[in-house]
Design an enzyme around this catalytic site. Structure first.
Site, short mmCIF file in Angstrom:
data_model
loop_
_atom_site.label_atom_id
_atom_site.label_comp_id
_atom_site.label_asym_id
_atom_site.label_seq_id
_atom_site.Cartn_x
_atom_site.Cartn_y
_atom_site.Cartn_z
N ARG A 164 6.99 -11.20 -5.26
CA ARG A 164 5.88 -11.50 -6.18
C ARG A 164 6.48 -11.72 -7.57
O ARG A 164 7.01 -10.78 -8.16
CB ARG A 164 4.88 -10.36 -6.20
CG ARG A 164 3.65 -10.60 -7.09
CD ARG A 164 2.75 -9.37 -7.10
NE ARG A 164 2.42 -8.94 -5.74
CZ ARG A 164 1.92 -7.74 -5.44
NH1 ARG A 164 1.72 -6.84 -6.40
NH2 ARG A 164 1.64 -7.43 -4.19
N HIS A 220 7.54 -5.43 -5.77
CA HIS A 220 7.52 -6.74 -5.13
C HIS A 220 8.38 -7.75 -5.89
O HIS A 220 8.95 -8.67 -5.29
CB HIS A 220 6.08 -7.28 -5.07
CG HIS A 220 5.26 -6.73 -3.96
ND1 HIS A 220 5.29 -7.25 -2.67
CD2 HIS A 220 4.36 -5.73 -3.94
CE1 HIS A 220 4.44 -6.59 -1.92
NE2 HIS A 220 3.86 -5.65 -2.66
N ASP A 255 4.15 -6.68 2.00
CA ASP A 255 2.91 -6.18 2.58
C ASP A 255 2.76 -6.85 3.94
O ASP A 255 2.88 -8.08 4.04
CB ASP A 255 1.72 -6.55 1.70
CG ASP A 255 1.80 -5.96 0.31
OD1 ASP A 255 2.41 -4.88 0.16
OD2 ASP A 255 1.25 -6.57 -0.64
N GLU A 298 -1.01 2.75 0.44
CA GLU A 298 -1.29 1.45 1.04
C GLU A 298 -0.58 1.37 2.38
O GLU A 298 0.65 1.29 2.42
CB GLU A 298 -0.82 0.31 0.12
CG GLU A 298 -1.53 0.29 -1.22
CD GLU A 298 -1.00 -0.78 -2.16
OE1 GLU A 298 -1.68 -1.06 -3.16
OE2 GLU A 298 0.10 -1.32 -1.90
N HIS A 357 2.18 -1.52 2.73
CA HIS A 357 3.19 -1.73 1.70
C HIS A 357 4.50 -1.01 2.04
O HIS A 357 4.51 0.21 2.19
CB HIS A 357 2.63 -1.21 0.36
CG HIS A 357 3.56 -1.35 -0.81
ND1 HIS A 357 3.27 -2.16 -1.88
CD2 HIS A 357 4.74 -0.77 -1.10
CE1 HIS A 357 4.25 -2.07 -2.78
NE2 HIS A 357 5.15 -1.21 -2.32
#
Length: 226
Positions: free
Chosen positions: A66, A111, A118, A200, A203
């Site tokens: 990301r 990320h 994910d 999460e 993740h």
């Protein structure tokens, strides 16, 4: 590397390149719907895929590398309280103002170092997934499997990017089936050297990541792969 080139057996549903995410539009920096990962993370994930297929499942990734501009986009969005088009699906019981404080969105994020992703598990062969249509009725990500968005993931108890305590990996309120599925994913990933973020279920970060202190800015695009 582009993960699906590196291992074409792995499925991809890169949500931040589409409108189907908690912001409700494609995110800055996602020029192409690709999963980019460091080669070390991709090699470890290939081992996970081998083990998953042996049990009748396959991996499906939602987000990988990301870029920092995407993180900046999230931060800017968080400061605009009126933009809540997808609240009914992604954070139905949480105030938008709490998303950072409660750890559901982070800045900076692992990320951006290229070895965090994910993901979920799907049955193999994978069932088809209906397309998301902007403006369609939204269902809470905490709704039972079969009622929430018809993702072809096996039942993990919530949808992806569900900002709710029920998305915490060990939350006791999910069904036994969902709990078993989360434990399966965690076992597969842990065995290959990944560590779960406990808020999460989707993740994971490579424990021995090659760039632990570097946050990259290059866009999600083939042109960024060296």
């Amino acid at each position: 590397v582009v993960l699906t080139d590196f291992d074409p057996r792995i499925h991809a549903d890169i949500r931040y390149a589409t409108p189907h995410n908690f912001v409700g539009r494609p995110i800055a920096g996602y020029r192409e719907p690709l999963c980019l990962l460091t080669r070390q993370a991709a090699e470890a994930l290939r081992r996970v895929q081998d083990a998953a297929l042996a049990g009748g499942h396959s991996l499906k990734v939602y987000d990988c590398y990301r870029p920092q501009p995407a993180v900046d986009d999230f931060v800017a969005w968080s400061k605009r309280p009126g933009e809540q088009q997808t609240k009914a699906e992604f954070y139905p019981d949480l105030a938008k103002s709490r998303l950072f404080a409660d750890g559901y969105i982070g800045a900076p994020t692992a990320h951006s170092r290229g070895s965090t992703l994910d993901l979920t598990l799907v049955d193999e062969p994978a069932a088809s997934q209906p397309p998301y249509r902007v403006g369609q009725p939204l269902v809470a990500c905490t709704a039972p499997s079969g009622q929430r968005f018809a993702d072809n993931s096996i039942d993990m108890g919530t949808g992806f990017d569900c900002f709710d305590p029920r998305a915490h990996t060990a939350d006791p309120r999910i069904t036994a089936t969902a709990r078993d599925n989360r434990q399966l994913l965690r076992r597969l990933m842990t065995d290959a050297g990944f560590v779960n973020y406990d808020r999460e279920w989707w993740h994971y970060s490579l424990r021995d990541e090659p760039y632990p202190d570097t946050f990259f800015v290059a866009p999600v695009a083939r042109s960024s792969v060296g």
